[in-house]
Design a protein around this motif. Structure first.
Motif, PDB file in Angstrom:
ATOM      1  N   UNK A 132     -34.271 -29.611 112.450  1.00  0.00           N
ATOM      2  CA  UNK A 132     -34.058 -31.022 112.762  1.00  0.00           C
ATOM      3  C   UNK A 132     -32.591 -31.280 113.091  1.00  0.00           C
ATOM      4  N   UNK A 133     -32.355 -32.352 113.847  1.00  0.00           N
ATOM      5  CA  UNK A 133     -30.998 -32.754 114.158  1.00  0.00           C
ATOM      6  C   UNK A 133     -30.367 -33.416 112.937  1.00  0.00           C
ATOM      7  N   UNK A 134     -29.054 -33.373 112.879  1.00  0.00           N
ATOM      8  CA  UNK A 134     -28.360 -33.907 111.709  1.00  0.00           C
ATOM      9  C   UNK A 134     -28.467 -35.430 111.623  1.00  0.00           C
ATOM     10  N   UNK A 148     -30.911 -26.526 110.060  1.00  0.00           N
ATOM     11  CA  UNK A 148     -30.000 -27.307 110.880  1.00  0.00           C
ATOM     12  C   UNK A 148     -29.047 -26.355 111.586  1.00  0.00           C
ATOM     13  N   UNK A 149     -28.544 -26.806 112.723  1.00  0.00           N
ATOM     14  CA  UNK A 149     -27.616 -25.980 113.484  1.00  0.00           C
ATOM     15  C   UNK A 149     -26.465 -26.836 113.980  1.00  0.00           C
ATOM     16  N   UNK A 150     -25.263 -26.317 113.894  1.00  0.00           N
ATOM     17  CA  UNK A 150     -24.111 -27.066 114.359  1.00  0.00           C
ATOM     18  C   UNK A 150     -22.869 -26.200 114.375  1.00  0.00           C
ATOM     19  N   UNK A 151     -21.766 -26.810 114.733  1.00  0.00           N
ATOM     20  CA  UNK A 151     -20.483 -26.113 114.805  1.00  0.00           C
ATOM     21  C   UNK A 151     -19.721 -26.290 113.500  1.00  0.00           C
ATOM     22  N   UNK A 152     -19.136 -25.209 113.007  1.00  0.00           N
ATOM     23  CA  UNK A 152     -18.334 -25.285 111.786  1.00  0.00           C
ATOM     24  C   UNK A 152     -17.015 -25.972 112.119  1.00  0.00           C
ATOM     25  N   UNK A 198     -23.078 -32.847 116.959  1.00  0.00           N
ATOM     26  CA  UNK A 198     -22.923 -33.873 117.983  1.00  0.00           C
ATOM     27  C   UNK A 198     -23.649 -35.160 117.666  1.00  0.00           C
ATOM     28  N   UNK A 199     -24.647 -35.089 116.772  1.00  0.00           N
ATOM     29  CA  UNK A 199     -25.367 -36.302 116.362  1.00  0.00           C
ATOM     30  C   UNK A 199     -24.970 -36.722 114.955  1.00  0.00           C
ATOM     31  N   UNK A 200     -24.300 -35.845 114.225  1.00  0.00           N
ATOM     32  CA  UNK A 200     -23.899 -36.125 112.855  1.00  0.00           C
ATOM     33  C   UNK A 200     -23.309 -34.886 112.228  1.00  0.00           C
ATOM     34  N   UNK A 201     -22.885 -35.009 110.982  1.00  0.00           N
ATOM     35  CA  UNK A 201     -22.324 -33.868 110.276  1.00  0.00           C
ATOM     36  C   UNK A 201     -22.811 -33.854 108.837  1.00  0.00           C
ATOM     37  N   UNK A 202     -22.893 -32.646 108.249  1.00  0.00           N
ATOM     38  CA  UNK A 202     -23.304 -32.473 106.862  1.00  0.00           C
ATOM     39  C   UNK A 202     -22.466 -31.362 106.244  1.00  0.00           C
ATOM     40  N   UNK A 203     -22.483 -31.315 104.926  1.00  0.00           N
ATOM     41  CA  UNK A 203     -21.867 -30.208 104.224  1.00  0.00           C
ATOM     42  C   UNK A 203     -22.890 -29.105 103.997  1.00  0.00           C
ATOM     43  N   UNK A 204     -22.413 -27.912 103.764  1.00  0.00           N
ATOM     44  CA  UNK A 204     -23.296 -26.785 103.463  1.00  0.00           C
ATOM     45  C   UNK A 204     -22.586 -25.872 102.473  1.00  0.00           C
ATOM     46  N   UNK A 205     -23.328 -25.396 101.474  1.00  0.00           N
ATOM     47  CA  UNK A 205     -22.783 -24.478 100.485  1.00  0.00           C
ATOM     48  C   UNK A 205     -23.516 -23.147 100.609  1.00  0.00           C
ATOM     49  N   UNK A 254     -24.669 -35.701 102.604  1.00  0.00           N
ATOM     50  CA  UNK A 254     -25.742 -34.711 102.512  1.00  0.00           C
ATOM     51  C   UNK A 254     -25.141 -33.316 102.456  1.00  0.00           C
ATOM     52  N   UNK A 255     -25.691 -32.497 101.562  1.00  0.00           N
ATOM     53  CA  UNK A 255     -25.257 -31.106 101.440  1.00  0.00           C
ATOM     54  C   UNK A 255     -26.473 -30.200 101.508  1.00  0.00           C
ATOM     55  N   UNK A 256     -26.411 -29.226 102.404  1.00  0.00           N
ATOM     56  CA  UNK A 256     -27.485 -28.237 102.508  1.00  0.00           C
ATOM     57  C   UNK A 256     -27.145 -27.062 101.592  1.00  0.00           C
ATOM     58  N   UNK A 257     -28.019 -26.786 100.630  1.00  0.00           N
ATOM     59  CA  UNK A 257     -27.856 -25.628  99.760  1.00  0.00           C
ATOM     60  C   UNK A 257     -28.533 -24.460 100.474  1.00  0.00           C
ATOM     61  N   UNK A 258     -27.734 -23.595 101.058  1.00  0.00           N
ATOM     62  CA  UNK A 258     -28.251 -22.594 101.988  1.00  0.00           C
ATOM     63  C   UNK A 258     -29.075 -21.516 101.301  1.00  0.00           C
ATOM     64  N   UNK A 259     -30.246 -21.256 101.867  1.00  0.00           N
ATOM     65  CA  UNK A 259     -31.076 -20.125 101.473  1.00  0.00           C
ATOM     66  C   UNK A 259     -30.863 -18.963 102.442  1.00  0.00           C
ATOM     67  N   UNK A 260     -30.562 -19.314 103.680  1.00  0.00           N
ATOM     68  CA  UNK A 260     -30.265 -18.317 104.705  1.00  0.00           C
ATOM     69  C   UNK A 260     -29.324 -18.947 105.718  1.00  0.00           C
ATOM     70  N   UNK A 261     -28.553 -18.115 106.399  1.00  0.00           N
ATOM     71  CA  UNK A 261     -27.625 -18.609 107.407  1.00  0.00           C
ATOM     72  C   UNK A 261     -27.298 -17.490 108.374  1.00  0.00           C
TER      73      UNK A 261
END
Length: 283
Positions: A132-134, A148-152, A198-205, A254-261
């Protein structure tokens, strides 16, 4: 609703009231929001387990797990034994929805009705991690098992080698755990990212294993590797990344708790050529 001495109450004709429908309304998994009631869902049981709880001094068996359809997934709690089994497809009518950190929790009890459907109604292959888009993720304020996919755009403070509490796994601050006080920490590594599509931003751990995977190196032997965060910036800043996991929402975002990346960089020239060709075909 509370009434006080400053409340004014006047009678009105019932014709001025809007019609209230008590008929259950059908929802897809991605449409579930906190506060919904009299909800109906059709979903596949992905996981289920039971536990004993005490309610008003009496022991009661509660069933919980995960539901899914072709639009997403949600957690559920059943306060009655409907003989649910993993892999079955059911229509549940009469549930209500709460949320925990943006993740929908579909709850139902003996007042609900559960109809078992043919397993082909929702094929197992159709229940998968949804990309999904951010902007949509921000609107939902969290979700279960998404990609989710985006630029760091930032490697946040707190990335690198950290010390964790051996009891609760919290990151220590100045050698102390917020719950267990001063303890001898265990060494760990993580990355805290901000990604933007480009549509939003989130944190990821990202935990140790995913951090090592993206950096192509193992955790340093020393607990104070000053160059590690600099290496993270050099290798990853400005690159596109795809992250899968649970997205938790609160007042801070919002923070994504990563299972895979994985890195998801693409060839800019090739992409531009593809888009130009599509435009040419439209003209």
């Amino acid at each position: 609703v509370n009434f006080g001495d400053r409340t004014r109450v006047t009678k009105t004709d019932t014709s001025e009231l809007p019609e209230i429908s008590l008929e259950p309304r059908e929802y897809k998994m991605k449409e579930l929001r906190g506060g919904l009631s009299s909800a109906e869902v059709t979903a596949r049981i992905l996981e289920i387990k039971d536990r004993d709880v005490e309610v008003s001094g009496q022991k009661k068996k509660v069933f919980s797990g995960m539901l899914g359809d072709e639009t997403g997934k949600a957690q559920f709690t059943a306060w009655h034994d409907f003989k649910l089994k993993e892999g079955t497809v059911v229509k549940i009518t009469g549930g209500y929805v709460k949320t925990w950190k943006g993740i929908p929790q579909f709850t139902f009890d003996e007042k609900a009705t559960v109809e078992k459907l043919d397993a082909s109604t929702i094929a197992k292959k159709d229940v998968k991690t949804q990309k999904i888009e951010l902007s949509e993720l921000a609107e939902r304020n969290g979700a279960l098992d998404v990609e989710v996919e985006g630029t760091i755009i930032e490697i946040r403070k707190g990335s690198g080698v950290v010390q964790r509490c051996p009891e609760c796994n919290r990151v220590l601050q100045n050698g102390a755990c917020a719950v267990h006080g001063t303890v001898e920490g265990k060494t760990d590594m993580r990355m805290k990212l901000v990604i933007d599509d480009g549509t939003g931003s989130v944190g990821a751990i990202l935990g140790k294993e995913l951090t090592e995977k993206l950096l192509g190196r193992t955790m340093p032997d020393t607990a104070d590797d000053a160059g590690l965060v600099e290496e993270m910036n050099t290798r990853l800043f400005g690159h596109r990344i795809s992250v899968q996991g649970n997205a938790l929402g609160d007042q801070y975002g919002i923070t994504v708790i990563a299972r895979d990346a994985k890195l998801a960089d693409f060839d800019v020239a090739a992409e531009a050529e593809r888009l130009a060709q599509e435009l040419e075909e439209l003209l």
